[in-house]
Design a protein around this motif. Structure first.
Motif, PDB file in Angstrom:
ATOM      1  N   SER A   1       0.829  -1.296  -0.243  1.00 30.93           N
ATOM      2  CA  SER A   1       0.038  -0.330  -0.034  1.00 30.93           C
ATOM      3  C   SER A   1       1.071   1.010   0.342  1.00 30.93           C
ATOM      4  CB  SER A   1      -1.134   0.036   1.121  1.00 30.93           C
ATOM      5  OG  SER A   1      -1.872   1.064   0.861  1.00 30.93           O
ATOM      6  N   PRO A   2       1.380   2.420   1.642  1.00 29.87           N
ATOM      7  CA  PRO A   2       2.342   3.161   0.757  1.00 29.87           C
ATOM      8  C   PRO A   2       3.012   2.801   1.268  1.00 29.87           C
ATOM      9  CG  PRO A   2       1.223   3.267   3.124  1.00 29.87           C
ATOM     10  CD  PRO A   2       0.579   1.626   2.014  1.00 29.87           C
ATOM     11  N   SER A   3       4.129   4.023   0.681  1.00 25.42           N
ATOM     12  CA  SER A   3       5.841   3.698   0.932  1.00 25.42           C
ATOM     13  C   SER A   3       5.802   3.637   2.861  1.00 25.42           C
ATOM     14  CB  SER A   3       6.607   5.311   0.097  1.00 25.42           C
ATOM     15  OG  SER A   3       6.285   6.227   1.030  1.00 25.42           O
ATOM     16  N   PRO A   4       6.982   2.853   2.701  1.00 24.49           N
ATOM     17  CA  PRO A   4       7.821   2.813   3.694  1.00 24.49           C
ATOM     18  C   PRO A   4       7.754   4.622   4.536  1.00 24.49           C
ATOM     19  CG  PRO A   4       9.059   1.220   2.702  1.00 24.49           C
ATOM     20  CD  PRO A   4       7.582   2.413   1.695  1.00 24.49           C
ATOM     21  N   SER A   5       8.133   5.251   3.757  1.00 24.47           N
ATOM     22  CA  SER A   5       8.185   6.609   4.517  1.00 24.47           C
ATOM     23  C   SER A   5       7.424   6.774   4.838  1.00 24.47           C
ATOM     24  CB  SER A   5       8.816   7.740   3.032  1.00 24.47           C
ATOM     25  OG  SER A   5       9.013   9.039   3.607  1.00 24.47           O
ATOM     26  N   ALA A   6       5.272   7.009   4.154  1.00 20.96           N
ATOM     27  CA  ALA A   6       4.676   7.626   4.279  1.00 20.96           C
ATOM     28  C   ALA A   6       4.322   7.318   5.429  1.00 20.96           C
ATOM     29  CB  ALA A   6       4.013   7.472   3.234  1.00 20.96           C
ATOM     30  N   ALA A   7       4.296   5.085   5.469  1.00 22.31           N
ATOM     31  CA  ALA A   7       3.658   4.584   6.142  1.00 22.31           C
ATOM     32  C   ALA A   7       4.344   5.194   7.935  1.00 22.31           C
ATOM     33  CB  ALA A   7       3.622   3.077   6.165  1.00 22.31           C
ATOM     34  N   ALA A   8       6.008   5.729   7.542  1.00 22.66           N
ATOM     35  CA  ALA A   8       6.359   5.803   9.074  1.00 22.66           C
ATOM     36  C   ALA A   8       6.285   6.510   9.362  1.00 22.66           C
ATOM     37  CB  ALA A   8       7.848   5.814   8.942  1.00 22.66           C
ATOM     38  N   LYS A   9       5.603   8.238   8.652  1.00 20.48           N
ATOM     39  CA  LYS A   9       5.088   8.978   9.485  1.00 20.48           C
ATOM     40  C   LYS A   9       3.767   9.061   9.661  1.00 20.48           C
ATOM     41  CE  LYS A   9       8.226  11.468   6.226  1.00 20.48           C
ATOM     42  NZ  LYS A   9       8.468  12.611   4.554  1.00 20.48           N
ATOM     43  N   THR A  10       2.997   8.278   9.441  1.00 14.45           N
ATOM     44  CA  THR A  10       1.278   8.047   9.783  1.00 14.45           C
ATOM     45  C   THR A  10       1.565   7.319  11.477  1.00 14.45           C
ATOM     46  OG1 THR A  10       0.589   8.272   7.246  1.00 14.45           O
ATOM     47  CG2 THR A  10      -0.779   6.870   9.535  1.00 14.45           C
ATOM     48  N   ALA A  11       2.504   6.365  11.394  1.00 16.84           N
ATOM     49  CA  ALA A  11       2.074   5.799  12.453  1.00 16.84           C
ATOM     50  C   ALA A  11       3.184   6.644  13.290  1.00 16.84           C
ATOM     51  CB  ALA A  11       3.530   4.989  12.643  1.00 16.84           C
ATOM     52  N   ALA A  12       4.071   7.803  13.078  1.00 16.27           N
ATOM     53  CA  ALA A  12       4.776   7.770  14.165  1.00 16.27           C
ATOM     54  C   ALA A  12       4.097   9.238  15.201  1.00 16.27           C
ATOM     55  CB  ALA A  12       6.052   8.860  13.471  1.00 16.27           C
ATOM     56  N   VAL A  13       2.986   9.787  14.483  1.00 10.58           N
ATOM     57  CA  VAL A  13       1.572  10.968  14.692  1.00 10.58           C
ATOM     58  C   VAL A  13       1.664  10.036  16.142  1.00 10.58           C
ATOM     59  CG1 VAL A  13       0.078  12.033  14.115  1.00 10.58           C
ATOM     60  CG2 VAL A  13       2.205  11.668  12.540  1.00 10.58           C
ATOM     61  N   LYS A  14       0.727   8.063  15.324  1.00  6.25           N
ATOM     62  CA  LYS A  14       0.222   8.102  16.176  1.00  6.25           C
ATOM     63  C   LYS A  14       1.036   7.420  17.482  1.00  6.25           C
ATOM     64  CE  LYS A  14      -3.501   6.243  12.770  1.00  6.25           C
ATOM     65  NZ  LYS A  14      -3.131   5.082  12.125  1.00  6.25           N
ATOM     66  N   ILE A  15       2.263   7.113  17.390  1.00  7.10           N
ATOM     67  CA  ILE A  15       3.352   6.874  18.743  1.00  7.10           C
ATOM     68  C   ILE A  15       3.707   7.703  19.165  1.00  7.10           C
ATOM     69  CG2 ILE A  15       5.372   5.844  18.690  1.00  7.10           C
ATOM     70  CD1 ILE A  15       5.178   4.065  16.263  1.00  7.10           C
ATOM     71  N   VAL A  16       3.903   9.044  18.496  1.00 10.88           N
ATOM     72  CA  VAL A  16       4.400  10.148  19.353  1.00 10.88           C
ATOM     73  C   VAL A  16       2.251  10.301  20.627  1.00 10.88           C
ATOM     74  CG1 VAL A  16       4.795  12.160  19.402  1.00 10.88           C
ATOM     75  CG2 VAL A  16       5.739  10.848  17.801  1.00 10.88           C
ATOM     76  N   LYS A  17       1.878  10.462  20.146  1.00  8.13           N
ATOM     77  CA  LYS A  17       1.136  11.210  20.764  1.00  8.13           C
ATOM     78  C   LYS A  17       0.622   9.755  21.482  1.00  8.13           C
ATOM     79  CE  LYS A  17      -4.294  11.619  20.503  1.00  8.13           C
ATOM     80  NZ  LYS A  17      -5.071  10.786  21.758  1.00  8.13           N
ATOM     81  N   ALA A  18       0.846   8.604  21.460  1.00  3.50           N
ATOM     82  CA  ALA A  18       0.544   7.237  23.028  1.00  3.50           C
ATOM     83  C   ALA A  18       1.746   7.563  23.829  1.00  3.50           C
ATOM     84  CB  ALA A  18       0.372   6.220  22.177  1.00  3.50           C
ATOM     85  N   LEU A  19       2.528   7.772  23.172  1.00 10.99           N
ATOM     86  CA  LEU A  19       4.219   8.149  24.138  1.00 10.99           C
ATOM     87  C   LEU A  19       3.709   9.089  25.321  1.00 10.99           C
ATOM     88  CD1 LEU A  19       7.164   7.032  22.238  1.00 10.99           C
ATOM     89  CD2 LEU A  19       5.281   5.034  23.759  1.00 10.99           C
ATOM     90  N   GLY A  20       3.169   9.945  24.219  1.00 13.15           N
ATOM     91  CA  GLY A  20       3.081  11.687  25.379  1.00 13.15           C
ATOM     92  C   GLY A  20       1.863  11.397  26.319  1.00 13.15           C
ATOM     93  N   GLU A  21       0.913  10.130  26.365  1.00 15.69           N
ATOM     94  CA  GLU A  21      -0.349  10.007  27.214  1.00 15.69           C
ATOM     95  C   GLU A  21       0.020   9.336  28.191  1.00 15.69           C
ATOM     96  OE1 GLU A  21      -3.372   8.257  24.997  1.00 15.69           O
ATOM     97  OE2 GLU A  21      -3.549  10.938  23.386  1.00 15.69           O
ATOM     98  N   GLN A  22       1.172   9.383  29.669  1.00 12.26           N
ATOM     99  CA  GLN A  22       1.579   8.696  30.402  1.00 12.26           C
ATOM    100  C   GLN A  22       1.529   9.805  31.316  1.00 12.26           C
ATOM    101  OE1 GLN A  22       2.934   5.696  29.096  1.00 12.26           O
ATOM    102  NE2 GLN A  22       3.076   6.285  27.367  1.00 12.26           N
TER     103      GLN A  22
END
Length: 413
Positions: free
Chosen positions: A392-413
């Motif tokens: 589906s998406p390129s590795p770069s695009a998929a990583a950037k999309t995931a990074a937004v979710k990951i940063v949000k999750a790790l910030g909700e501590q």
């Protein structure tokens, strides 16, 4: 354990559901009536398979014989249910004194105030330096010791010795060597490499070493996640890794290796008993590295519940389980590796070359210790890997999309 099943997202269940669900566990209660003054400790775990019962029965008998005035009442739940039952128990008031939990559960349970703070007890005990860094660090949450390692495992690279020899391939030690070897070993319906990329924690367990080997971590997923995803995507593009890996469990991967439809596989030491029955020769080496060497820590931890009326006695039980004459037979019976460095030369792993290889990797093994919202971050990683490996998406695009979710999750501590 490090194997199957995504077991998060149960926090909204009701107390009534907890009471009903507790019927899932099969009780294994020690024989005999308790003496006056005996503390009866409730114990929960997820070791339901028949092959675990002899070792667990022996351990409980050892404890009841060796720890004064203790009786154990054990209940075991399916692997995917234990964390849920503990969470629901906080509502219903039905909690164990002692539990053996997957080390990833420390992310959720560690922030719930359900687990007893063992920091002072562990310091007085003075055994922390006997454990490998990764397993001990996996019990630390918010600066507190909330558990004691029960056992450990990690990932390494298995290979079919005959197939590598026939192809003139040496066991790979780097990503470049792994990619080259996988391509040369691919022939007909046989792939050079097999791994699990299933959309659960099991797949994330196998993906994180690539992220760490690239030099990154979850907080830099947008950059280094793209590197790891690109490497795996290229293996599929070249035909060295099957796209079907997005649906494979680690057991599925091992089956392909056993059927010689994969010349190499990434897997853990729990596969060794089955592999010993294979009709071909195999060996195992450390996971190939990129910028650095890394593997992922699996295994279980002992925890005590903060509301236990028998904390002192429960801690005495935990201490007792860590004595070599008790711990070594237990680990051997379960086919697991010790989390303690001082047991490296005891047990089956002392003479088994494959087990010793895994043991040698424990100092590099990293725990998945990312806080209470790790489940959301893990899900984002799994979604990114699934998307890329299915074209589906390129590795770069998929990583950037995931990074937004990951940063949000790790910030909700």
């Amino acid at each position: 354990m490090s194997y199957p099943i995504d077991r998060r997202g149960f926090l909204r269940a009701s107390g009534a559901a907890a009471t009903a669900a507790l019927g899932l566990g099969g009780a294994l209660t020690s024989c005999g009536s308790a003496n006056v003054g005996t503390a009866t400790l409730s114990w929960w775990d997820y070791f339901t398979l028949d092959n675990f019962q002899p070792g667990m029965t022996r351990l409980i008998r050892d404890i009841e014989a060796g720890v004064p005035d203790v009786k154990i009442e054990r209940r075991s739940f399916p692997f995917a249910e234990l964390e849920r039952q503990i969470t629901l128990g906080a509502i219903s008031g039905d909690l164990p004194d002692i539990a053996i939990v997957d080390n990833v559960s420390m992310n959720t349970l560690g922030g719930s105030n359900l687990l007893a703070d063992l920091t002072d007890r562990a310091e007085r005990w003075g055994q922390a330096d006997q454990y490998y860094k990764g397993p001990w660090r996996g019990c630390q949450v918010g600066g507190k010791t909330l558990g004691i390692p029960n056992n450990s495992n990690c990932l390494a690279l298995y290979y079919n010795t005959r197939l590598l020899k026939a192809a003139g391939v040496e066991p790979p030690t780097t990503w470049d060597e792994l990619a080259s070897a996988a391509q040369r070993l691919t022939s007909g319906d046989r792939y050079g490499l097999a791994l699990s990329a299933i959309k659960t924690e099991e797949g994330v367990f196998q993906f994180l070493p690539f992220l760490w080997q690239a030099g990154g971590d979850l907080d830099t997923f947008g950059t280094y996640g793209a590197t790891a995803l690109s490497f795996l995507d290229d293996l599929i593009a070249k035909g060295s890794l099957s796209e079907q890996c997005v649906g494979w469990t680690q057991q599925d991967v091992n089956t392909r290796f056993l059927n010689q439809r994969a010349a190499m596989q990434i897997n853990g030491p729990w596969q060794i008993p089955t592999l010993k029955k294979a009709d071909f020769e195999w060996n195992v080496v450390a996971l190939p590295r990129d910028k650095e060497a890394a593997t992922c820590l699996g295994g279980e931890n002992w925890v005590l519940m903060a509301n236990s009326k028998h904390l002192d006695k429960a801690w005495e039980v935990l201490e007792y389980t860590q004595r070599p004459p008790v711990l070594v037979p237990y680990l051997v019976a379960f086919g697991e590796l010790p989390a303690r460095k001082d047991l490296a030369d005891e047990g089956a792993w002392a003479s088994d070359p494959a087990l010793r290889l895994f043991l040698s990797q424990l100092p590099l093994a990293r725990p998945r210790q990312y806080g209470a919202h790790y489940a959301e971050a893990s899900q984002a990683v799994a979604e990114a890997e699934q998307a890329v490996l299915t074209g589906s998406p390129s590795p770069s695009a998929a990583a950037k999309t995931a990074a937004v979710k990951i940063v949000k999750a790790l910030g909700e501590q």
